[in-house]
Motif scaffolding. Structure first.
Motif, PDB file in Angstrom:
ATOM      1  N   GLY A  98     -30.943 -42.323 -40.510  1.00  0.00           N
ATOM      2  CA  GLY A  98     -29.998 -43.271 -39.937  1.00  0.00           C
ATOM      3  C   GLY A  98     -28.685 -42.641 -39.507  1.00  0.00           C
ATOM      4  O   GLY A  98     -27.889 -43.276 -38.821  1.00  0.00           O
ATOM      5  N   ARG A  99     -28.440 -41.393 -39.920  1.00  0.00           N
ATOM      6  CA  ARG A  99     -27.198 -40.706 -39.544  1.00  0.00           C
ATOM      7  C   ARG A  99     -27.457 -39.487 -38.655  1.00  0.00           C
ATOM      8  O   ARG A  99     -26.643 -39.179 -37.782  1.00  0.00           O
ATOM      9  CB  ARG A  99     -26.448 -40.252 -40.799  1.00  0.00           C
ATOM     10  CG  ARG A  99     -26.043 -41.385 -41.722  1.00  0.00           C
ATOM     11  CD  ARG A  99     -25.135 -40.894 -42.842  1.00  0.00           C
ATOM     12  NE  ARG A  99     -25.775 -39.895 -43.691  1.00  0.00           N
ATOM     13  CZ  ARG A  99     -25.298 -38.667 -43.890  1.00  0.00           C
ATOM     14  NH1 ARG A  99     -24.183 -38.277 -43.294  1.00  0.00           N
ATOM     15  NH2 ARG A  99     -25.932 -37.831 -44.696  1.00  0.00           N
ATOM     16  N   PHE A 100     -28.555 -38.801 -38.898  1.00  0.00           N
ATOM     17  CA  PHE A 100     -28.877 -37.588 -38.137  1.00  0.00           C
ATOM     18  C   PHE A 100     -30.044 -37.877 -37.188  1.00  0.00           C
ATOM     19  O   PHE A 100     -30.950 -38.653 -37.520  1.00  0.00           O
ATOM     20  CB  PHE A 100     -29.302 -36.459 -39.068  1.00  0.00           C
ATOM     21  CG  PHE A 100     -28.201 -35.888 -39.909  1.00  0.00           C
ATOM     22  CD1 PHE A 100     -26.956 -36.492 -40.027  1.00  0.00           C
ATOM     23  CD2 PHE A 100     -28.407 -34.710 -40.623  1.00  0.00           C
ATOM     24  CE1 PHE A 100     -25.951 -35.957 -40.815  1.00  0.00           C
ATOM     25  CE2 PHE A 100     -27.421 -34.161 -41.413  1.00  0.00           C
ATOM     26  CZ  PHE A 100     -26.196 -34.791 -41.507  1.00  0.00           C
ATOM     27  N   THR A 101     -30.029 -37.217 -36.029  1.00  0.00           N
ATOM     28  CA  THR A 101     -31.119 -37.345 -35.075  1.00  0.00           C
ATOM     29  C   THR A 101     -31.502 -35.968 -34.560  1.00  0.00           C
ATOM     30  O   THR A 101     -30.642 -35.221 -34.074  1.00  0.00           O
ATOM     31  CB  THR A 101     -30.712 -38.224 -33.883  1.00  0.00           C
ATOM     32  OG1 THR A 101     -30.297 -39.512 -34.360  1.00  0.00           O
ATOM     33  CG2 THR A 101     -31.883 -38.397 -32.925  1.00  0.00           C
ATOM     34  N   ILE A 102     -32.784 -35.662 -34.661  1.00  0.00           N
ATOM     35  CA  ILE A 102     -33.291 -34.393 -34.146  1.00  0.00           C
ATOM     36  C   ILE A 102     -33.937 -34.634 -32.785  1.00  0.00           C
ATOM     37  O   ILE A 102     -34.555 -35.681 -32.558  1.00  0.00           O
ATOM     38  CB  ILE A 102     -34.287 -33.744 -35.130  1.00  0.00           C
ATOM     39  CG1 ILE A 102     -34.602 -32.301 -34.730  1.00  0.00           C
ATOM     40  CG2 ILE A 102     -35.565 -34.575 -35.260  1.00  0.00           C
ATOM     41  CD1 ILE A 102     -35.381 -31.527 -35.783  1.00  0.00           C
ATOM     42  N   SER A 103     -33.772 -33.678 -31.887  1.00  0.00           N
ATOM     43  CA  SER A 103     -34.384 -33.787 -30.560  1.00  0.00           C
ATOM     44  C   SER A 103     -34.697 -32.390 -30.046  1.00  0.00           C
ATOM     45  O   SER A 103     -34.262 -31.399 -30.629  1.00  0.00           O
ATOM     46  CB  SER A 103     -33.451 -34.528 -29.598  1.00  0.00           C
ATOM     47  OG  SER A 103     -32.239 -33.811 -29.432  1.00  0.00           O
TER      48      SER A 103
ATOM     49  N   LEU B 225     -15.770 -27.399 -38.748  1.00  0.00           N
ATOM     50  CA  LEU B 225     -15.078 -28.269 -39.701  1.00  0.00           C
ATOM     51  C   LEU B 225     -14.875 -29.635 -39.058  1.00  0.00           C
ATOM     52  O   LEU B 225     -14.398 -29.732 -37.923  1.00  0.00           O
ATOM     53  CB  LEU B 225     -13.727 -27.658 -40.070  1.00  0.00           C
ATOM     54  CG  LEU B 225     -12.773 -28.514 -40.905  1.00  0.00           C
ATOM     55  CD1 LEU B 225     -13.378 -28.772 -42.281  1.00  0.00           C
ATOM     56  CD2 LEU B 225     -11.424 -27.833 -41.026  1.00  0.00           C
ATOM     57  N   VAL B 226     -15.230 -30.683 -39.806  1.00  0.00           N
ATOM     58  CA  VAL B 226     -15.091 -32.037 -39.284  1.00  0.00           C
ATOM     59  C   VAL B 226     -14.641 -32.946 -40.423  1.00  0.00           C
ATOM     60  O   VAL B 226     -14.953 -32.697 -41.597  1.00  0.00           O
ATOM     61  CB  VAL B 226     -16.423 -32.522 -38.658  1.00  0.00           C
ATOM     62  CG1 VAL B 226     -17.523 -32.598 -39.702  1.00  0.00           C
ATOM     63  CG2 VAL B 226     -16.258 -33.838 -37.942  1.00  0.00           C
ATOM     64  N   GLN B 227     -13.917 -33.996 -40.077  1.00  0.00           N
ATOM     65  CA  GLN B 227     -13.461 -34.949 -41.085  1.00  0.00           C
ATOM     66  C   GLN B 227     -14.592 -35.899 -41.473  1.00  0.00           C
ATOM     67  O   GLN B 227     -15.513 -36.129 -40.673  1.00  0.00           O
ATOM     68  CB  GLN B 227     -12.282 -35.751 -40.551  1.00  0.00           C
ATOM     69  CG  GLN B 227     -11.026 -34.928 -40.367  1.00  0.00           C
ATOM     70  CD  GLN B 227      -9.827 -35.791 -39.996  1.00  0.00           C
ATOM     71  OE1 GLN B 227      -9.971 -36.931 -39.572  1.00  0.00           O
ATOM     72  NE2 GLN B 227      -8.641 -35.232 -40.169  1.00  0.00           N
ATOM     73  N   PRO B 228     -14.541 -36.451 -42.667  1.00  0.00           N
ATOM     74  CA  PRO B 228     -15.541 -37.454 -43.052  1.00  0.00           C
ATOM     75  C   PRO B 228     -15.602 -38.579 -42.023  1.00  0.00           C
ATOM     76  O   PRO B 228     -14.578 -39.048 -41.528  1.00  0.00           O
ATOM     77  CB  PRO B 228     -15.028 -37.955 -44.402  1.00  0.00           C
ATOM     78  CG  PRO B 228     -14.262 -36.801 -44.951  1.00  0.00           C
ATOM     79  CD  PRO B 228     -13.593 -36.159 -43.762  1.00  0.00           C
ATOM     80  N   GLY B 229     -16.828 -38.977 -41.699  1.00  0.00           N
ATOM     81  CA  GLY B 229     -17.037 -39.996 -40.677  1.00  0.00           C
ATOM     82  C   GLY B 229     -17.204 -39.439 -39.281  1.00  0.00           C
ATOM     83  O   GLY B 229     -17.567 -40.176 -38.359  1.00  0.00           O
ATOM     84  N   GLY B 230     -16.939 -38.144 -39.123  1.00  0.00           N
ATOM     85  CA  GLY B 230     -17.032 -37.524 -37.816  1.00  0.00           C
ATOM     86  C   GLY B 230     -18.447 -37.109 -37.455  1.00  0.00           C
ATOM     87  O   GLY B 230     -19.403 -37.385 -38.190  1.00  0.00           O
TER      88      GLY B 230
ATOM     89  N   ASN C 244     -24.116 -37.673 -37.312  1.00  0.00           N
ATOM     90  CA  ASN C 244     -23.067 -38.692 -37.242  1.00  0.00           C
ATOM     91  C   ASN C 244     -22.718 -39.172 -38.646  1.00  0.00           C
ATOM     92  O   ASN C 244     -23.466 -38.969 -39.590  1.00  0.00           O
ATOM     93  CB  ASN C 244     -23.537 -39.873 -36.392  1.00  0.00           C
ATOM     94  CG  ASN C 244     -23.823 -39.483 -34.964  1.00  0.00           C
ATOM     95  OD1 ASN C 244     -23.192 -38.578 -34.405  1.00  0.00           O
ATOM     96  ND2 ASN C 244     -24.775 -40.165 -34.355  1.00  0.00           N
ATOM     97  N   THR C 245     -21.582 -39.822 -38.734  1.00  0.00           N
ATOM     98  CA  THR C 245     -21.108 -40.383 -40.003  1.00  0.00           C
ATOM     99  C   THR C 245     -21.204 -39.334 -41.115  1.00  0.00           C
ATOM    100  O   THR C 245     -21.765 -39.576 -42.193  1.00  0.00           O
ATOM    101  CB  THR C 245     -21.915 -41.645 -40.383  1.00  0.00           C
ATOM    102  OG1 THR C 245     -22.139 -42.451 -39.236  1.00  0.00           O
ATOM    103  CG2 THR C 245     -21.140 -42.479 -41.402  1.00  0.00           C
TER     104      THR C 245
END
Length: 124
Positions: free
Chosen positions: A66-71, A11-16, A84-85
């Motif tokens: 622009g918000r998610f990054t896969i590696s 669980l994470v808050q918006p923007g987290g 992110n975000t």
């Protein structure tokens, strides 16, 4: 057979931010592409992001660009999804996925192996 085990949801808050991990084992030499899908309640499973195991090239759904990054970490046979975000509409069960063929991962029908899923909830 290939086994995929996800971790890192919550669980994470918006923007987290959250980072998901997917550890693979078994006949992993047969895998060329790994990635992530997600499924929200009442909706179809949708593609999020994919990465080619050898070349490392990536692709993303427009909704997460622009918000998610896969590696990937080849030594650990592990794929990551840095998110992110985060937005409430990102709330879903996230599934790790793997395919044997070389083409891009886009639809659920592309996938040969699935993980069990990990819940991501974005809410204040």
């Amino acid at each position: 057979q290939v086994q995929l085990v996800e971790s890192g949801g919550g669980l994470v808050q918006p923007g987290g931010s959250l980072r998901l991990s997917c550890a693979s084992s078994g006949s992993i030499s047969s895998i060329n592409v790994m990635g992530w899908y997600r499924q929200a309640p009442g909706k179809e499973r949708e593609f999020v992001s994919g990465i080619k195991w050898g070349a490392g090239s990536t692709n993303y759904a427009d909704s997460v660009k622009g918000r998610f990054t896969i590696s990937r970490d080849n030594a650990k046979n592990t794929v990551y999804l840095q998110m992110n975000t985060l937005k409430p509409e990102d709330t879903a069960v996230y599934y790790c996925a793997a395919k044997r063929t070389l083409g891009r991962m886009t639809t659920a029908s592309d996938v040969d192996y699935w993980g069990q899923g990990t819940q991501v909830t974005v809410s204040s």
